[in-house]
Scaffold this motif. Structure first.
Motif, short mmCIF file in Angstrom:
data_model
loop_
_atom_site.label_atom_id
_atom_site.label_comp_id
_atom_site.label_asym_id
_atom_site.label_seq_id
_atom_site.Cartn_x
_atom_site.Cartn_y
_atom_site.Cartn_z
N THR A 85 0.82 -1.21 0.00
CA THR A 85 0.00 0.00 0.00
C THR A 85 0.86 1.26 0.00
OG1 THR A 85 -1.79 -1.15 1.17
CG2 THR A 85 -1.79 1.25 1.25
N SER A 86 1.87 1.30 0.86
CA SER A 86 2.72 2.48 0.96
C SER A 86 3.52 2.70 -0.32
CB SER A 86 3.66 2.34 2.15
OG SER A 86 2.94 2.26 3.36
N ALA A 89 1.21 3.75 -3.27
CA ALA A 89 0.76 5.13 -3.09
C ALA A 89 1.87 6.11 -3.45
CB ALA A 89 0.29 5.35 -1.65
N ASP A 92 2.51 5.90 -7.33
CA ASP A 92 1.39 6.47 -8.08
C ASP A 92 1.41 8.00 -7.99
OD1 ASP A 92 -0.97 6.21 -9.64
OD2 ASP A 92 -2.16 6.65 -7.87
N GLY A 214 -3.37 1.40 -2.37
CA GLY A 214 -2.41 2.43 -2.73
C GLY A 214 -2.96 3.40 -3.74
N LYS A 216 -5.99 4.37 -3.62
CA LYS A 216 -7.17 4.91 -2.92
C LYS A 216 -8.47 4.28 -3.42
CE LYS A 216 -5.36 9.45 -1.63
NZ LYS A 216 -5.62 10.89 -1.62
N VAL A 347 -2.76 5.48 3.31
CA VAL A 347 -2.83 5.86 1.90
C VAL A 347 -2.65 7.36 1.75
CG1 VAL A 347 -4.34 5.97 -0.10
CG2 VAL A 347 -4.26 3.90 1.27
N SER A 348 -3.31 8.13 2.60
CA SER A 348 -3.22 9.58 2.48
C SER A 348 -1.80 10.05 2.75
CB SER A 348 -4.18 10.24 3.50
OG SER A 348 -5.51 9.88 3.22
N GLY A 350 0.80 8.68 1.70
CA GLY A 350 1.62 8.48 0.52
C GLY A 350 1.45 9.55 -0.52
N PHE A 351 0.48 10.45 -0.34
CA PHE A 351 0.19 11.46 -1.35
C PHE A 351 0.61 12.83 -0.84
CE2 PHE A 351 -2.15 8.02 -2.96
CZ PHE A 351 -2.32 8.26 -4.30
#
Length: 351
Positions: A85-86, A89, A92, A214, A216, A347-348, A350-351
């Motif tokens: 997931t990390s 993210a 992406d 990842g 979302k 997830v958040s 990672g952005f």
């Protein structure tokens, strides 16, 4: 009262329920994740109910087998899903940033965006902005090396787990308190051996779920999980009672449902991600191993207590183990309530 230290935790609590853009995004990520996480424990509760109609010995046998399977699985599952997931993210977000920089550069140079995108073999941009004001890439087959890495790692770990549990089922069950004279040994060994055939599908599907998280996208894993669990619930009584397969039917139904979930997720993922990389150099095996070690230690410590409790319950006999299995499944279903928010925060980040 307001000066008391306890009330520090409730300061500005109204902001928690504020329906701003960030809050809505967290809800959209967390709610489907929560439902997907609850789907499997609920299906396990249904399995437990069906097996309980066969008898307490069979219920106890299935309980100890599930404890063994979960202990071995979670050692690999949690680090694999969390790291995937990390990494996804992060990659992406980097790809979106690169695409947006290319768009801005084209605008500054006066180059038509669509022509440039075709020349660079980039995918079309949809006019949709994210919360950061960047143009989002949608309906795209993205190049995400972490996704391919997760699929390879999940498949290999699943195969290793299946081989280990199939050939070591009896000694593991003996160690867990189910000796050769126990009436639980035969059904427990049957269930554990057959369910182990689904280990590659379990780890592969969870790796793919990590990829979708990842991005979302928590709705796709939810839909796939619901389809698989419904198939499991339908097949359980058919295989167990119509075909008189007993605990073997419960295990086969679970295995079929897991491979169904994997196929659905892989089919959906293949539309969004280039699953085949140009070479081994693109894969991130080193980072997976490095970042997964500490998570691995944490998971072993957390699941060891449950496995130890199951072993002690099994030594008390089938009735005690059957009661422990029912209580454990209810507790597991309730304990997953916070994981949806954890995924949204991860997830958040990672952005």
């Amino acid at each position: 009262m307001g000066n008391m230290p306890l009330f520090v935790f409730f300061k500005d609590i109204r902001n928690v329920f504020k329906a701003d853009e960030l809050g809505l995004e967290i809800v959209h990520i967390a709610l489907p994740t929560l439902l997907a996480l609850l789907a499997d424990p609920v299906a396990s509760l249904v399995d437990t109910a069906f097996v309980g109609h066969i008898g307490p010995v069979e219920l106890a046998a299935v309980g100890i087998s599930i404890a063994v399977f979960n202990q071995v699985s979670k050692i690999a599952i949690f680090p694999l899903v969390s790291i995937t997931t990390s990494f996804v993210a992060e990659e992406d977000a980097t790809e979106e940033l690169r695409a947006n920089e290319q768009v801005h550069e084209n605008v500054e140079n006066g180059t038509p965006i669509s022509m440039e995108m075709e020349m660079e073999e980039l995918v079309p941009l949809v006019g949709k902005s994210s919360s950061t004001g960047m143009v989002k890439l949608e309906h795209v087959r993205r190049h995400i090396p972490s996704a391919s890495s997760a699929l390879v790692v999940g498949s290999v770990l699943g195969f290793i787990q299946a081989v280990f549990l199939i050939f070591a089922a009896k000694p593991i069950l003996n160690y867990m308190g189910v000796d050769s004279n126990s009436p639980m040994l035969k059904p427990a060994r049957q269930y554990l051996t057959l369910r182990s055939l689904g280990a590659p599908a379990v780890l592969l599907s969870l790796a793919v779920q990590g990829v979708f998280r990842g991005f979302k996208d928590t709705k796709t894993p939810l839909y796939a999980t619901i389809v698989g669990d419904v198939a499991n619930i339908i097949l359980d009584p058919i295989l167990m009672f119509v075909f008189h397969m007993g605990v073997r039917g419960a295990a086969i139904a679970h295995v079929i449902s897991q491979y169904l979930i994997s196929l659905i997720l892989l089919w959906k993922l293949n539309k969004q991600v280039e699953l085949l990389t140009s070479g081994v150099k693109d894969l991130r095996f080193g980072q997976f191993l490095k970042n997964g070690f500490l998570l691995l230690v944490r998971v072993i410590a957390a699941t060891f207590c449950v496995t130890l409790a199951a072993a002690l319950a099994a030594r008390q006999g089938p009735t005690t183990m059957a009661a422990f299995q029912v209580c454990l499944q209810i507790w597991l279903a309730a304990s997953l309530l916070a994981d949806g928010l954890a995924v949204a925060g991860q997830v958040s980040n990672g952005f």
